[in-house]
Design a protein around this motif. Structure first.
Motif, short mmCIF file in Angstrom:
data_model
loop_
_atom_site.label_atom_id
_atom_site.label_comp_id
_atom_site.label_asym_id
_atom_site.label_seq_id
_atom_site.Cartn_x
_atom_site.Cartn_y
_atom_site.Cartn_z
N LYS A 174 0.82 -1.21 0.00
CA LYS A 174 0.00 0.00 0.00
C LYS A 174 0.86 1.26 0.00
N ASN A 175 2.05 1.18 0.62
CA ASN A 175 2.91 2.36 0.70
C ASN A 175 3.71 2.62 -0.57
N GLY A 176 3.52 1.76 -1.59
CA GLY A 176 4.18 1.96 -2.88
C GLY A 176 5.44 1.15 -3.08
N ARG A 177 5.98 0.57 -2.02
CA ARG A 177 7.19 -0.24 -2.15
C ARG A 177 6.85 -1.68 -2.53
N TYR A 178 7.81 -2.38 -3.11
CA TYR A 178 7.61 -3.80 -3.41
C TYR A 178 7.46 -4.54 -2.08
N GLY A 179 6.43 -5.38 -2.00
CA GLY A 179 6.03 -5.97 -0.73
C GLY A 179 7.12 -6.72 0.02
N ILE A 180 7.79 -7.66 -0.66
CA ILE A 180 8.81 -8.45 0.02
C ILE A 180 9.94 -7.56 0.53
N THR A 181 10.37 -6.61 -0.30
CA THR A 181 11.45 -5.71 0.09
C THR A 181 11.04 -4.88 1.31
N TYR A 182 9.81 -4.39 1.30
CA TYR A 182 9.34 -3.57 2.42
C TYR A 182 9.30 -4.37 3.71
N GLU A 229 12.37 -17.08 -16.56
CA GLU A 229 11.66 -15.83 -16.30
C GLU A 229 10.54 -16.03 -15.28
N GLU A 230 9.82 -17.16 -15.39
CA GLU A 230 8.74 -17.45 -14.45
C GLU A 230 9.30 -17.72 -13.06
N TYR A 231 10.43 -18.39 -13.00
CA TYR A 231 11.07 -18.63 -11.70
C TYR A 231 11.43 -17.30 -11.05
N GLN A 232 12.00 -16.41 -11.80
CA GLN A 232 12.41 -15.12 -11.26
C GLN A 232 11.21 -14.30 -10.78
N LYS A 233 10.06 -14.50 -11.42
CA LYS A 233 8.86 -13.74 -11.08
C LYS A 233 8.12 -14.33 -9.88
N HIS A 234 8.11 -15.67 -9.77
CA HIS A 234 7.23 -16.32 -8.79
C HIS A 234 7.95 -17.04 -7.66
N SER A 235 9.24 -17.23 -7.75
CA SER A 235 9.96 -17.98 -6.73
C SER A 235 10.15 -17.12 -5.49
N THR A 236 9.41 -17.42 -4.44
CA THR A 236 9.45 -16.58 -3.25
C THR A 236 10.83 -16.57 -2.61
N LEU A 239 13.03 -14.41 -4.66
CA LEU A 239 12.71 -12.99 -4.50
C LEU A 239 13.16 -12.46 -3.15
N ILE A 240 13.10 -13.30 -2.12
CA ILE A 240 13.63 -12.90 -0.81
C ILE A 240 15.13 -12.65 -0.91
N LYS A 241 15.82 -13.58 -1.56
CA LYS A 241 17.27 -13.42 -1.72
C LYS A 241 17.60 -12.15 -2.50
N LYS A 242 16.84 -11.90 -3.56
CA LYS A 242 17.07 -10.71 -4.37
C LYS A 242 16.85 -9.44 -3.55
N SER A 243 15.76 -9.41 -2.77
CA SER A 243 15.48 -8.24 -1.95
C SER A 243 16.56 -8.03 -0.90
N CYS A 244 17.03 -9.12 -0.31
CA CYS A 244 18.11 -9.00 0.69
C CYS A 244 19.37 -8.41 0.05
N ASN A 245 19.68 -8.85 -1.15
CA ASN A 245 20.85 -8.30 -1.84
C ASN A 245 20.68 -6.80 -2.09
N GLU A 246 19.48 -6.41 -2.52
CA GLU A 246 19.23 -4.99 -2.79
C GLU A 246 19.31 -4.15 -1.51
N THR A 250 22.25 -9.72 5.08
CA THR A 250 22.83 -11.06 5.03
C THR A 250 21.72 -12.09 5.10
N CYS A 251 21.71 -13.02 4.15
CA CYS A 251 20.66 -14.04 4.08
C CYS A 251 21.28 -15.39 3.77
N TYR A 252 20.90 -16.41 4.52
CA TYR A 252 21.39 -17.77 4.31
C TYR A 252 20.22 -18.67 3.91
N ASP A 253 20.43 -19.54 2.93
CA ASP A 253 19.40 -20.46 2.45
C ASP A 253 19.72 -21.89 2.85
#
Length: 368
Positions: A174-182, A229-236, A239-246, A250-253
């Motif tokens: 709602k605040n305009g940011r990408y949800g996972i990143t926020y 492309e679908e993996y990059q769009k839908h893989s939660t 997307l968590i790892k990507k947001s952590c990098n941005e 530090t994120c461990y899988d």
């Protein structure tokens, strides 16, 4: 059709989820990994303080049973306070509450689980708060912290759990940011203390698995084998790892495999599952009925919608795909990921301790 005990016009989430949970070993496997992680951190002295009470957040708490189990067998010397947030009123009740609201009648599932945990001391629970909050709408910091904590920026949380809930934040908040990143930024910047960590659990989008079958049935992917492309769009987890990098976090899988199990009657009822006009045949067979709802849990679609879909995404093909998996593996394959995220206040010493604990978890998985 409207009079049938099985609702075909809507997706019956509660019944489907309970059928899935009855036989899927996701929670058992996740609990074992979580226990291994926390035990390793405990051995390294992370939970040794006696004051103040350890504060644990559960974002997307569901019925509250998972968090109670996750915190068992760990010696939190200072005791525990749990703050649990969800937006599903059926689970949390009609408004904010704490253990002061001790009304046994009409307790929500979360209240009952927390009250029982406090009374039995299966975990050293001192108090709890149950909070309404929507991951796509709410200010996470304002919801999860007191006014004083916000004002003083106290970073009160030692642990924050987020289990199977960030799927719903793969969109703009709602605040305009990408949800996972926020959400991750709020947890790492505002919630976690200098010795705090976040522990996230989510299903992985991997070919030939529960999630790839479900996403294809729902039209989220063009094939049961998702494209890059679908993996990059839908893989939660991705997307968590990507947001952590941005965010510079530090994120461990730690990825693990498990399964959704079905009864011995699955193949026998193949044609019945495909035909809503025969669903009365399921009502006298508990195992077959539960198998039916497990299939629906994969689809996440109303029966009428899936039945009318005569494409490879429809009900008939989904039933065949499920049975193919069970014949091939003995169950429908599931892959999940436990991710550990450090807060912005985290020290190098905490990072070293977490790395030791994560390696211990990965070694445990490699031997199973």
């Amino acid at each position: 059709m409207e009079c049938m005990p099985i609702r075909t016009d809507i997706f019956e989430y509660d019944r489907s989820y309970r059928a899935y949970k009855e036989t899927a070993d996701d929670y058992e496997r996740g609990w074992l990994l979580n226990r291994t992680l926390l035990k390793s951190l405990q051995d390294q002295g992370l939970f040794s303080r006696t004051n103040p009470t350890y504060v644990v957040g559960d974002i997307g708490c569901g019925e509250g049973d998972s968090i109670v189990r996750y915190l068992q067998d760990i010696d939190f010397k200072g005791g525990l306070q749990i703050r649990a947030m969800d937006n599903y009123v059926k689970y949390i009740g009609n408004g904010p509450c704490s253990d002061d609201d001790n009304h046994l009648q009409d307790m929500s599932p979360v209240e009952k689980n927390f009250m029982q945990a406090k009374q039995s001391q299966v975990i050293p629970l001192k108090d709890y708060r149950i909070i309404y909050g929507d991951l796509t709408q709410s200010d996470i910091t304002q919801v999860m912290c007191t006014e004083e904590e916000v004002r003083q920026s106290t970073h009160p949380y030692d642990l924050v759990y987020c289990g199977h809930s960030l799927y719903y934040t793969r969109q703009q908040h709602k605040n305009g940011r990408y949800g996972i990143t926020y959400v991750l930024d709020s947890i790492a910047t505002d919630l976690l203390s200098n010795s705090g960590i976040a522990i996230l659990f989510h299903s992985c989008l991997i070919s030939d698995s529960y999630l790839s079958l479900g996403y294809f049935s729902r039209g989220m992917t063009q094939d049961v084998i998702p494209s890059k492309e679908e993996y990059q769009k839908h893989s939660t987890e991705g997307l968590i790892k990507k947001s952590c990098n941005e965010l510079g976090l530090t994120c461990y899988d730690i990825q693990y495999r498990h399964g959704m199990h079905f009864s011995k009657d699955l193949i026998k009822y193949r044609d019945v599952f495909k035909d809503p006009n025969r669903y009365d045949e399921l009502l006298d067979n508990h195992d077959a009925l539960q198998d039916f709802y497990r299939i629906l849990f994969i689809a996440h679609r109303p029966v009428e919608n899936a039945y009318a879909d005569k494409s490879p995404r429809g009900l008939s093909q989904l039933v065949d795909n499920v049975i193919d998996q069970v014949e091939k593996y003995g169950y429908v394959q599931m892959f999940s990921c436990m991710q550990v995220v450090l807060g912005r206040q985290g020290s190098d010493e905490l990072k070293r301790k977490v790395e030791v604990a994560v390696d211990t978890c990965r070694n445990k998985i490699s031997y199973e």
